[in-house]
Motif scaffolding. Structure first.
Motif, PDB file in Angstrom:
ATOM      1  N   LYS A  44      34.992 -59.338-128.805  1.00 28.69           N
ATOM      2  CA  LYS A  44      35.968 -60.428-128.868  1.00 28.69           C
ATOM      3  C   LYS A  44      37.214 -60.049-128.061  1.00 28.69           C
ATOM      4  CE  LYS A  44      33.633 -62.951-131.877  1.00 28.69           C
ATOM      5  NZ  LYS A  44      32.561 -62.039-132.226  1.00 28.69           N
ATOM      6  N   ARG A  45      37.982 -61.061-127.682  1.00 26.76           N
ATOM      7  CA  ARG A  45      39.230 -60.803-126.972  1.00 26.76           C
ATOM      8  C   ARG A  45      40.301 -60.361-127.964  1.00 26.76           C
ATOM      9  NH1 ARG A  45      39.063 -62.810-121.745  1.00 26.76           N
ATOM     10  NH2 ARG A  45      41.322 -62.659-121.597  1.00 26.76           N
ATOM     11  N   ILE A  46      41.164 -59.458-127.535  1.00 29.90           N
ATOM     12  CA  ILE A  46      42.183 -58.928-128.436  1.00 29.90           C
ATOM     13  C   ILE A  46      43.206 -59.998-128.806  1.00 29.90           C
ATOM     14  CG2 ILE A  46      43.774 -58.111-126.647  1.00 29.90           C
ATOM     15  CD1 ILE A  46      44.205 -55.608-128.429  1.00 29.90           C
ATOM     16  N   GLN A  47      43.281 -61.081-128.036  1.00 26.84           N
ATOM     17  CA  GLN A  47      44.194 -62.172-128.392  1.00 26.84           C
ATOM     18  C   GLN A  47      43.881 -62.746-129.767  1.00 26.84           C
ATOM     19  OE1 GLN A  47      42.827 -61.718-125.370  1.00 26.84           O
ATOM     20  NE2 GLN A  47      43.758 -63.024-123.813  1.00 26.84           N
ATOM     21  N   SER A  48      42.610 -62.633-130.196  1.00 27.68           N
ATOM     22  CA  SER A  48      42.236 -63.188-131.495  1.00 27.68           C
ATOM     23  C   SER A  48      42.982 -62.494-132.630  1.00 27.68           C
ATOM     24  CB  SER A  48      40.725 -63.057-131.714  1.00 27.68           C
ATOM     25  OG  SER A  48      40.329 -61.689-131.699  1.00 27.68           O
ATOM     26  N   LEU A  49      43.334 -61.210-132.448  1.00 21.86           N
ATOM     27  CA  LEU A  49      44.103 -60.505-133.468  1.00 21.86           C
ATOM     28  C   LEU A  49      45.565 -60.935-133.455  1.00 21.86           C
ATOM     29  CD1 LEU A  49      42.700 -56.858-133.272  1.00 21.86           C
ATOM     30  CD2 LEU A  49      42.131 -58.662-134.887  1.00 21.86           C
ATOM     31  N   TYR A  50      46.068 -61.344-132.299  1.00 25.80           N
ATOM     32  CA  TYR A  50      47.458 -61.788-132.215  1.00 25.80           C
ATOM     33  C   TYR A  50      47.703 -62.997-133.115  1.00 25.80           C
ATOM     34  CZ  TYR A  50      49.339 -58.807-128.541  1.00 25.80           C
ATOM     35  OH  TYR A  50      49.825 -57.736-127.845  1.00 25.80           O
ATOM     36  N   ARG A  51      46.685 -63.818-133.298  1.00 16.69           N
ATOM     37  CA  ARG A  51      46.861 -65.015-134.118  1.00 16.69           C
ATOM     38  C   ARG A  51      47.012 -64.676-135.589  1.00 16.69           C
ATOM     39  NH1 ARG A  51      42.586 -66.442-130.528  1.00 16.69           N
ATOM     40  NH2 ARG A  51      43.355 -67.741-128.820  1.00 16.69           N
ATOM     41  N   LYS A  52      46.683 -63.436-135.970  1.00 14.46           N
ATOM     42  CA  LYS A  52      46.869 -63.017-137.353  1.00 14.46           C
ATOM     43  C   LYS A  52      48.302 -62.584-137.626  1.00 14.46           C
ATOM     44  CE  LYS A  52      42.272 -61.573-138.800  1.00 14.46           C
ATOM     45  NZ  LYS A  52      42.342 -62.272-140.086  1.00 14.46           N
ATOM     46  N   PHE A  53      49.040 -62.282-136.561  1.00 15.57           N
ATOM     47  CA  PHE A  53      50.408 -61.842-136.744  1.00 15.57           C
ATOM     48  C   PHE A  53      51.297 -63.025-137.089  1.00 15.57           C
ATOM     49  CE2 PHE A  53      49.192 -58.405-133.530  1.00 15.57           C
ATOM     50  CZ  PHE A  53      48.745 -57.582-134.545  1.00 15.57           C
ATOM     51  N   ASN A  54      52.526 -62.709-137.541  1.00 17.94           N
ATOM     52  CA  ASN A  54      53.467 -63.742-137.966  1.00 17.94           C
ATOM     53  C   ASN A  54      54.098 -64.413-136.744  1.00 17.94           C
ATOM     54  OD1 ASN A  54      54.867 -65.217-139.908  1.00 17.94           O
ATOM     55  ND2 ASN A  54      56.655 -63.895-139.720  1.00 17.94           N
ATOM     56  N   THR A  55      53.234 -64.989-135.919  1.00 23.61           N
ATOM     57  CA  THR A  55      53.673 -65.646-134.697  1.00 23.61           C
ATOM     58  C   THR A  55      53.062 -67.038-134.658  1.00 23.61           C
ATOM     59  OG1 THR A  55      53.688 -63.524-133.557  1.00 23.61           O
ATOM     60  CG2 THR A  55      53.697 -65.484-132.184  1.00 23.61           C
ATOM     61  N   LYS A  89      51.016 -70.041-133.501  1.00 19.20           N
ATOM     62  CA  LYS A  89      49.801 -69.995-132.686  1.00 19.20           C
ATOM     63  C   LYS A  89      50.076 -70.413-131.246  1.00 19.20           C
ATOM     64  CE  LYS A  89      46.450 -70.561-136.406  1.00 19.20           C
ATOM     65  NZ  LYS A  89      45.311 -71.334-136.929  1.00 19.20           N
ATOM     66  N   SER A  90      50.991 -71.352-131.083  1.00 19.52           N
ATOM     67  CA  SER A  90      51.295 -71.818-129.734  1.00 19.52           C
ATOM     68  C   SER A  90      51.962 -70.737-128.893  1.00 19.52           C
ATOM     69  CB  SER A  90      52.197 -73.051-129.805  1.00 19.52           C
ATOM     70  OG  SER A  90      53.405 -72.744-130.492  1.00 19.52           O
ATOM     71  N   HIS A  91      52.542 -69.727-129.567  1.00 20.54           N
ATOM     72  CA  HIS A  91      53.232 -68.659-128.852  1.00 20.54           C
ATOM     73  C   HIS A  91      52.392 -67.393-128.741  1.00 20.54           C
ATOM     74  CE1 HIS A  91      57.313 -70.598-130.146  1.00 20.54           C
ATOM     75  NE2 HIS A  91      56.704 -71.269-129.183  1.00 20.54           N
ATOM     76  N   ALA A  92      51.219 -67.358-129.379  1.00 23.09           N
ATOM     77  CA  ALA A  92      50.409 -66.140-129.392  1.00 23.09           C
ATOM     78  C   ALA A  92      50.007 -65.718-127.984  1.00 23.09           C
ATOM     79  CB  ALA A  92      49.170 -66.340-130.267  1.00 23.09           C
ATOM     80  N   GLU A  93      49.566 -66.677-127.158  1.00 23.09           N
ATOM     81  CA  GLU A  93      49.156 -66.353-125.798  1.00 23.09           C
ATOM     82  C   GLU A  93      50.340 -65.859-124.970  1.00 23.09           C
ATOM     83  OE1 GLU A  93      46.269 -66.200-124.322  1.00 23.09           O
ATOM     84  OE2 GLU A  93      45.118 -66.775-126.088  1.00 23.09           O
ATOM     85  N   ASP A  94      51.500 -66.507-125.134  1.00 18.17           N
ATOM     86  CA  ASP A  94      52.690 -66.080-124.395  1.00 18.17           C
ATOM     87  C   ASP A  94      53.087 -64.660-124.784  1.00 18.17           C
ATOM     88  OD1 ASP A  94      52.761 -68.544-123.188  1.00 18.17           O
ATOM     89  OD2 ASP A  94      54.230 -69.388-124.582  1.00 18.17           O
ATOM     90  N   GLN A  95      53.005 -64.367-126.085  1.00 18.11           N
ATOM     91  CA  GLN A  95      53.356 -63.030-126.547  1.00 18.11           C
ATOM     92  C   GLN A  95      52.378 -61.997-125.991  1.00 18.11           C
ATOM     93  OE1 GLN A  95      52.715 -62.000-130.709  1.00 18.11           O
ATOM     94  NE2 GLN A  95      54.786 -61.189-130.831  1.00 18.11           N
ATOM     95  N   TYR A  96      51.094 -62.347-125.989  1.00 20.11           N
ATOM     96  CA  TYR A  96      50.085 -61.434-125.443  1.00 20.11           C
ATOM     97  C   TYR A  96      50.341 -61.174-123.959  1.00 20.11           C
ATOM     98  CZ  TYR A  96      45.612 -59.891-123.544  1.00 20.11           C
ATOM     99  OH  TYR A  96      44.641 -59.201-122.875  1.00 20.11           O
ATOM    100  N   ASP A  97      50.612 -62.229-123.192  1.00 19.73           N
ATOM    101  CA  ASP A  97      50.866 -62.074-121.757  1.00 19.73           C
ATOM    102  C   ASP A  97      52.086 -61.195-121.508  1.00 19.73           C
ATOM    103  OD1 ASP A  97      48.700 -63.672-121.196  1.00 19.73           O
ATOM    104  OD2 ASP A  97      49.879 -65.516-120.974  1.00 19.73           O
ATOM    105  N   ALA A  98      53.141 -61.386-122.315  1.00 21.40           N
ATOM    106  CA  ALA A  98      54.354 -60.580-122.145  1.00 21.40           C
ATOM    107  C   ALA A  98      54.071 -59.103-122.417  1.00 21.40           C
ATOM    108  CB  ALA A  98      55.454 -61.094-123.078  1.00 21.40           C
ATOM    109  N   HIS A  99      53.301 -58.826-123.474  1.00 23.26           N
ATOM    110  CA  HIS A  99      52.967 -57.432-123.793  1.00 23.26           C
ATOM    111  C   HIS A  99      52.094 -56.810-122.702  1.00 23.26           C
ATOM    112  CE1 HIS A  99      53.743 -58.076-128.378  1.00 23.26           C
ATOM    113  NE2 HIS A  99      54.845 -57.834-127.706  1.00 23.26           N
ATOM    114  N   MET A 100      51.137 -57.573-122.174  1.00 24.26           N
ATOM    115  CA  MET A 100      50.258 -57.047-121.132  1.00 24.26           C
ATOM    116  C   MET A 100      51.039 -56.758-119.851  1.00 24.26           C
ATOM    117  SD  MET A 100      47.288 -56.486-122.257  1.00 24.26           S
ATOM    118  CE  MET A 100      46.519 -56.158-120.678  1.00 24.26           C
TER     119      MET A 100
END
Length: 479
Positions: free
Chosen positions: A165-176, A178-189
């Protein structure tokens, strides 16, 4: 040892003298002309094979540097060659090199770390699988290619449910959101690719109403083009940090209170004196307005007194008394207000059995008044205040105070002990910080559970201070 060689032809004597280290005679294109037994066993290649086939990226760079400079010096040291050993393990080697311009060949002797010869591949896998921290390996496209057993403890997921699975799927479990999960992942990467590592803390709910904090540390390995992601449960550390922040807020309140007391109290006393003089002769609307002014001045004085109570160090007066008797006395003070507002008080454990403690009765009285006052203000007429005193484990008592009021939201519960935070129009936001500070100062604790629309329950823990064998009569009158 290499310094003793006069030419490459003496490499055979080197193999005989030192059979502890891998050693080869190699052409400058990397083809091995001769190899001793130790080298062949360790690296699974030998005569006529190419040395470059087992060198990683930095090893190739070191080899190329050696080739460029070998005409200038006969003896060189190739530091930290990363090589592939038998079993596909990576091994970090220091390498002694002796070059002969006559034959355009070099003798290489490899000094191996002990770990390469003592730890088999299955032990590396075991260390990864049972590591105390959640560790996962992610490829350059963001897919999880391996993860250890800690995934089930932190996320209630199996390895098979995560791998692939893509690691972005775990980002959706965080207190973020959902609409910002991808943006947060991109910023971290982007940060990870720029600096090669990143470290941050995320909050998530593992179970309903159970908040945890994870410290996440990710690094990029350029040799294998993979990301190593480690996650550590730092909930206790985060709670401690927030308590320290809260303590800092209380310290600030103390400094503010001392300054306010000095600047306001004297002019306020003067105002009260003149208002009282004017009230003696005032009539009609003037008397009504002066009464309002006097009420507001009294309210200002009450706020100031609460601030001073919160911040000013007071003398500790510890005595032996019955906690049950003290609670009853405080309820007697609150009884007129309860009757006026039609609040029913359900007070359990009226026998006060074994409720003797050694503490500061005056401070506990103020704590109880604050808790009861808040409960009354939260309830409508007809509400019920339920109290229950129990002997807890060890040497302490627990008082449960439950109301049938409107309850609190999670945000209100989170901030309720912060100075000046209040949801009441005329509240000061200083009562509950005083409760927390006092209870912790007496060695006790405060816990709160509340749900919007379902009331609030306070649990106060009072230490007994090891008076298990106290024989003082329970009818002892509390100070």
């Amino acid at each position: 040892m290499l310094e003793q060689l006069e030419n490459v032809s003496s490499y055979e004597s080197l193999f005989v003298m030192d059979n502890r280290h891998p050693c080869i005679l190699v052409n400058m294109d990397g083809v091995i002309a001769e190899a001793n037994f130790v080298f062949s066993k360790k690296f699974s290649i030998g005569k006529s094979d190419n040395l470059l086939s087992i060198l990683k990226k930095n090893g190739l760079r070191s080899w190329n540097d050696f080739k460029e400079n070998c005409n200038e010096t006969k003896i060189s040291m190739l530091d930290n060659l990363v090589m592939i050993t038998e079993g596909n393990l990576e091994c970090l080697c220091n390498t002694h090199a002796f070059y002969s311009s006559d034959t355009n060949q070099a003798v290489l002797t490899f000094v191996l770390p002990a770990i390469c010869t003592e730890l088999p591949p299955r032990d590396y896998v075991g260390c990864f699988t049972h590591a105390s921290q959640l560790t996962m390996i992610v490829n350059n496209e963001g897919f999880i290619i391996d993860v250890n057993n800690r995934i089930s403890e932190l996320f209630n997921l199996t390895k098979s449910a995560v791998i692939g699975k893509r690691i972005q799927s775990l980002y959706r479990k965080f207190n973020t959101q959902k609409s910002h999960a991808e943006d947060q992942y991109d910023a971290h990467m982007n940060t990870l690719k720029t600096f090669g590592k990143i470290k941050f803390t995320e909050r998530f709910e593992n179970e309903p109403n159970t908040i945890q904090f994870l410290e996440i540390h990710a690094t990029y390995n350029s040799d294998c083009d993979l990301y190593i992601v480690e996650m550590r449960d730092c909930t206790e550390m985060e709670i401690l940090r927030r308590k320290l922040d809260h303590s800092g807020s209380l310290s600030t309140v103390g400094q503010m209170a001392a300054s306010i007391a000095h600047e306001i109290r004297n002019p306020m006393t003067t105002l009260k004196g003149f208002v009282q003089l004017m009230e003696v002769t005032a009539t009609g609307d003037t008397a009504k307005y002066l009464s309002v002014v006097d009420d507001e001045l009294q309210r200002m004085e009450a706020i100031l007194n609460e601030m001073l109570m919160l911040s000013k160090p007071t003398e500790e007066k510890f005595t032996q008394f019955s906690l049950g008797v003290l609670i009853t006395k405080v309820l007697e003070i609150m009884k007129p207000k309860a009757m006026f507002e039609s609040i029913h008080i359900d007070w359990h454990d009226a026998s006060f059995c074994n409720s003797m403690i050694y503490s500061n009765a005056d401070k506990i009285k103020q704590v109880l008044l604050n808790i009861f006052k808040n409960a009354f203000e939260a309830m409508e007429p007809g509400g019920i205040l339920t109290l229950k005193l129990e002997k807890a484990e060890g040497t302490s008592f627990t008082l449960s105070v439950a109301d049938t009021g409107k309850g609190m939201s999670p945000l209100q519960v989170k901030n309720m002990f912060m100075p000046f935070y209040t949801s009441k129009p005329e509240g000061t936001g200083l009562g509950l910080p005083f409760v927390l500070k006092t209870m912790e100062g007496l060695g006790g604790a405060v816990a709160v559970s509340s749900e919007s629309g379902s009331g609030t329950t306070f649990k106060l823990v009072f230490p007994q201070h090891y008076l298990e064998n106290c024989t003082i009569n329970e009818r002892y009158s509390a100070n």
